[in-house]
Design an enzyme around this catalytic site. Structure first.
Site, PDB file in Angstrom:
ATOM      1  CD  GLN A  34      35.278  26.921  37.495  1.00 16.10           C
ATOM      2  OE1 GLN A  34      34.355  26.252  37.037  1.00 16.10           O
ATOM      3  NE2 GLN A  34      36.185  26.411  38.307  1.00 16.10           N
ATOM      4  CD  GLU A  91      37.892  41.217  39.694  1.00  9.92           C
ATOM      5  OE1 GLU A  91      37.514  40.241  40.379  1.00  9.92           O
ATOM      6  OE2 GLU A  91      38.816  41.141  38.862  1.00  9.92           O
ATOM      7  CG  HIS A 118      33.069  32.816  44.493  1.00  5.12           C
ATOM      8  ND1 HIS A 118      32.707  32.393  45.756  1.00  5.12           N
ATOM      9  CD2 HIS A 118      34.059  33.724  44.691  1.00  5.12           C
ATOM     10  CE1 HIS A 118      33.457  33.015  46.664  1.00  5.12           C
ATOM     11  NE2 HIS A 118      34.272  33.848  46.037  1.00  5.12           N
TER      12      HIS A 118
HETATM   13  N1  LIG Z   1      39.362  29.512  38.713  1.00  4.31           N
HETATM   14  C1  LIG Z   1      38.888  28.827  39.746  1.00  4.31           C
HETATM   15  O1  LIG Z   1      39.607  28.016  40.345  1.00  4.31           O
HETATM   16  C2  LIG Z   1      37.467  28.985  40.197  1.00  4.31           C
HETATM   17  C3  LIG Z   1      36.893  27.967  40.993  1.00  4.31           C
HETATM   18  C4  LIG Z   1      35.542  28.092  41.367  1.00  4.31           C
HETATM   19  C5  LIG Z   1      34.836  29.212  40.998  1.00  4.31           C
HETATM   20  N2  LIG Z   1      35.446  30.196  40.253  1.00  4.31           N
HETATM   21  C6  LIG Z   1      34.635  31.345  39.871  1.00  4.31           C
HETATM   22  O2  LIG Z   1      34.445  31.315  38.461  1.00  4.31           O
HETATM   23  C7  LIG Z   1      34.258  32.650  37.972  1.00  4.31           C
HETATM   24  C8  LIG Z   1      35.245  32.887  36.856  1.00  4.31           C
HETATM   25  O3  LIG Z   1      36.564  32.779  37.381  1.00  4.31           O
HETATM   26  P1  LIG Z   1      37.775  32.254  36.477  1.00  4.31           P
HETATM   27  O4  LIG Z   1      38.874  31.890  37.427  1.00  4.31           O
HETATM   28  O5  LIG Z   1      37.289  31.250  35.502  1.00  4.31           O
HETATM   29  O6  LIG Z   1      38.161  33.603  35.714  1.00  4.31           O
HETATM   30  P2  LIG Z   1      39.261  33.797  34.588  1.00  4.31           P
HETATM   31  O7  LIG Z   1      40.004  32.540  34.337  1.00  4.31           O
HETATM   32  O8  LIG Z   1      40.048  35.010  34.968  1.00  4.31           O
HETATM   33  O9  LIG Z   1      38.399  34.123  33.273  1.00  4.31           O
HETATM   34  C9  LIG Z   1      37.650  35.269  33.186  1.00  4.31           C
HETATM   35  C10 LIG Z   1      37.049  35.405  31.799  1.00  4.31           C
HETATM   36  O10 LIG Z   1      36.387  36.661  31.763  1.00  4.31           O
HETATM   37  C11 LIG Z   1      36.921  37.443  30.708  1.00  4.31           C
HETATM   38  N3  LIG Z   1      37.056  38.857  31.075  1.00  4.31           N
HETATM   39  C12 LIG Z   1      37.949  39.417  31.912  1.00  4.31           C
HETATM   40  N4  LIG Z   1      37.759  40.727  31.993  1.00  4.31           N
HETATM   41  C13 LIG Z   1      36.735  41.013  31.170  1.00  4.31           C
HETATM   42  C14 LIG Z   1      36.061  42.206  30.809  1.00  4.31           C
HETATM   43  N5  LIG Z   1      36.433  43.376  31.315  1.00  4.31           N
HETATM   44  N6  LIG Z   1      35.024  42.116  29.956  1.00  4.31           N
HETATM   45  C15 LIG Z   1      34.664  40.941  29.439  1.00  4.31           C
HETATM   46  N7  LIG Z   1      35.262  39.773  29.726  1.00  4.31           N
HETATM   47  C16 LIG Z   1      36.278  39.807  30.591  1.00  4.31           C
HETATM   48  C17 LIG Z   1      38.300  36.893  30.472  1.00  4.31           C
HETATM   49  O11 LIG Z   1      38.645  37.260  29.158  1.00  4.31           O
HETATM   50  P3  LIG Z   1      40.100  36.987  28.519  1.00  4.31           P
HETATM   51  O12 LIG Z   1      40.098  35.532  28.192  1.00  4.31           O
HETATM   52  O13 LIG Z   1      40.112  37.867  27.342  1.00  4.31           O
HETATM   53  O14 LIG Z   1      41.110  37.350  29.565  1.00  4.31           O
HETATM   54  C18 LIG Z   1      38.060  35.418  30.685  1.00  4.31           C
HETATM   55  O15 LIG Z   1      37.508  34.841  29.527  1.00  4.31           O
HETATM   56  C19 LIG Z   1      34.467  33.564  39.180  1.00  4.31           C
HETATM   57  O16 LIG Z   1      33.210  33.861  39.720  1.00  4.31           O
HETATM   58  C20 LIG Z   1      35.271  32.697  40.137  1.00  4.31           C
HETATM   59  O17 LIG Z   1      35.136  33.075  41.503  1.00  4.31           O
HETATM   60  C21 LIG Z   1      36.718  30.094  39.833  1.00  4.31           C
END
Ligand SMILES: NC(=O)c1ccc[n+]([C@@H]2O[C@H](COP(=O)([O-])OP(=O)(O)OC[C@H]3O[C@@H](n4cnc5c(N)ncnc54)[C@H](OP(=O)(O)O)[C@@H]3O)[C@@H](O)[C@H]2O)c1
Length: 383
Positions: A34, A91, A118
């Protein structure tokens, strides 16, 4: 079981506007699925004064953000934003926002707006209470119903994916307008923006992925595969019939609804669907669905997930290892290796174009007559 009405309404697309984001210093937190899509869409839309990114410096997201032309904010600059889009893993939200970002804003003497994709952490973690007081001026949700890759691809194609919008905290009286600004920049109005409560989005989203989209579908596919293989049928056939062809049904439902899907499959498939489906999803499954919903509503699931993360996720890792070792994965690799991409794509787009649905009817039923197609479709796994 508690039964309570949860309301919502579509927002008129004529209300789409970027004006509430004018002059905002926008900071996107996290650059994963996202984060990348939303940062790029916000920047392309010309939202705010500028869009910057903060993420952990050593990860792949940081490298991608730099490659995409976003200078990374350092920890010292973290408190410089007006609007933060929190796109870190759910989380981590409570810990990061309460222990790192809120103190940084307070130290800088600033208040800010906070947007989530979310409602999980607002509805089910201590962040919910903390987010209703300074340094937070507005806290709201713009939750796209699709992965970031789709959010970006749809925007580039001139469209968008639908989004749920909700307000959690509104000290300025402008939170809903601000959320509309973000939804506009993401392109969501091209597909529909539905206003609801943050908690409602959190519950419905978790239930959808647990009951159907991820948990329910995966478990049903694995059980059906196992039933055929245990009965002595070839794993490749079990995989092809029970798993590989699922996208055909999903595509028909996406385009035509469930009744429309049924109108496009053979009478044999339709009779089996209507008489056997209710036996598979019978009283026991409905009762399990209610329990899954209750565990979400009560916060039991969120507590379990946050605790699992805190303990280093041993149960999660073991379950993932077990799932990857399931024999259906080996059968799937062989089936997918043989399925040409061209045939698969044609099938996906294929209603009315010779594509093959379950029951091998294919095509739009002439005059909408149920199951009136011929049996001439191609099988995507036979090539
Ligand atoms: N993916 C979906 O389909 C979707 C749909 C709707 C809503 N959402 C919501 O969007 C939000 C993000 O989800 P996502 O799926 O985009 O997550 P994601 O792809 O896992 O990306 C998470 C990001 O946060 C960074 N990160 C992880 N651990 C960290 C830490 N300890 N300290 C600092 N940065 C950290 C990651 O860094 P790295 O790049 O270094 O790993 C990455 O850039 C959530 O609230 C989710 O519920 C997601």
């Amino acid at each position: 079981m508690r039964s309570e009405a949860h309301s919502g309404e579509w927002i008129d697309p004529a209300r789409a506007t970027l004006a509430p984001l004018a002059e905002r210093e926008i900071v996107v937190l996290g650059y994963g699925s996202q984060g990348r899509a939303q940062a790029l869409n916000l920047r392309d839309a010309g939202a705010g004064r500028r869009v910057r990114v903060w993420t952990r410096p050593e990860g792949p997201g940081a490298r991608q953000a730099i490659a995409d032309g976003f200078p990374l904010l350092g920890d010292d600059d973290l408190g410089c934003g007006d609007l933060y889009c929190c796109l870190l893993p759910d989380e981590l939200h409570a810990e990061f926002l309460m222990r790192t970002l809120a103190p940084a804003l307070t130290a800088a003497g600033r208040e800010a707006e906070l947007c989530f994709a979310h409602g999980f952490s607002l509805a089910f973690t201590p962040l919910g209470a903390a987010a209703r007081r300074p340094p937070w001026r507005e806290v709201f949700l713009v939750a796209p119903s699709g992965p970031g890759e789709d959010v970006r691809r749809a925007r580039l194609a001139g469209g968008g994916v639908p989004a749920f919008l909700g307000v959690w905290h509104d000290a300025s009286g402008e939170a809903r307008q601000r959320a509309i600004g973000v939804a506009t920049a993401l392109g969501a109005f091209a597909a529909g923006v539905f206003a609801t409560e943050v908690r409602t989005e959190a519950v419905v989203d978790l239930f959808g992925e647990q009951a159907v989209l991820c948990g329910g579908v995966s478990a049903l596919l694995a059980a059906a595969f196992d039933t055929l293989v245990t009965a002595g049928y070839p794993p490749e056939m079990a995989y092809a019939e029970c798993i590989q062809q699922l996208h055909l049904t999903v595509g028909l439902i996406e385009r035509h609804g469930i009744a429309g899907m049924r109108a496009r499959i053979s009478p044999t498939a339709r009779f089996g669907d209507l008489t056997r489906g209710p036996r598979i999803v019978g009283a026991a499954t409905r009762s399990a669905l209610r329990r899954v919903l209750e565990e979400i509503e009560s916060g039991h699931f969120a507590h379990e997930w946050v605790e699992e993360q805190r303990r280093g996720a041993p149960r999660f890792a073991a379950a993932e290892r077990e799932a990857v070792a399931d024999p259906l994965e080996a059968a799937g690799r062989e089936v997918r290796r043989r399925a040409t991409r061209a045939v698969g794509d044609e099938s996906r787009a294929g209603v009315g174009g010779g594509g093959d649905g379950p029951g091998k009817t294919g095509g739009e039923p002439p005059g909408g007559a149920p199951g009136a197609g011929s049996a001439a479709g191609e099988n995507p796994v036979d090539s």
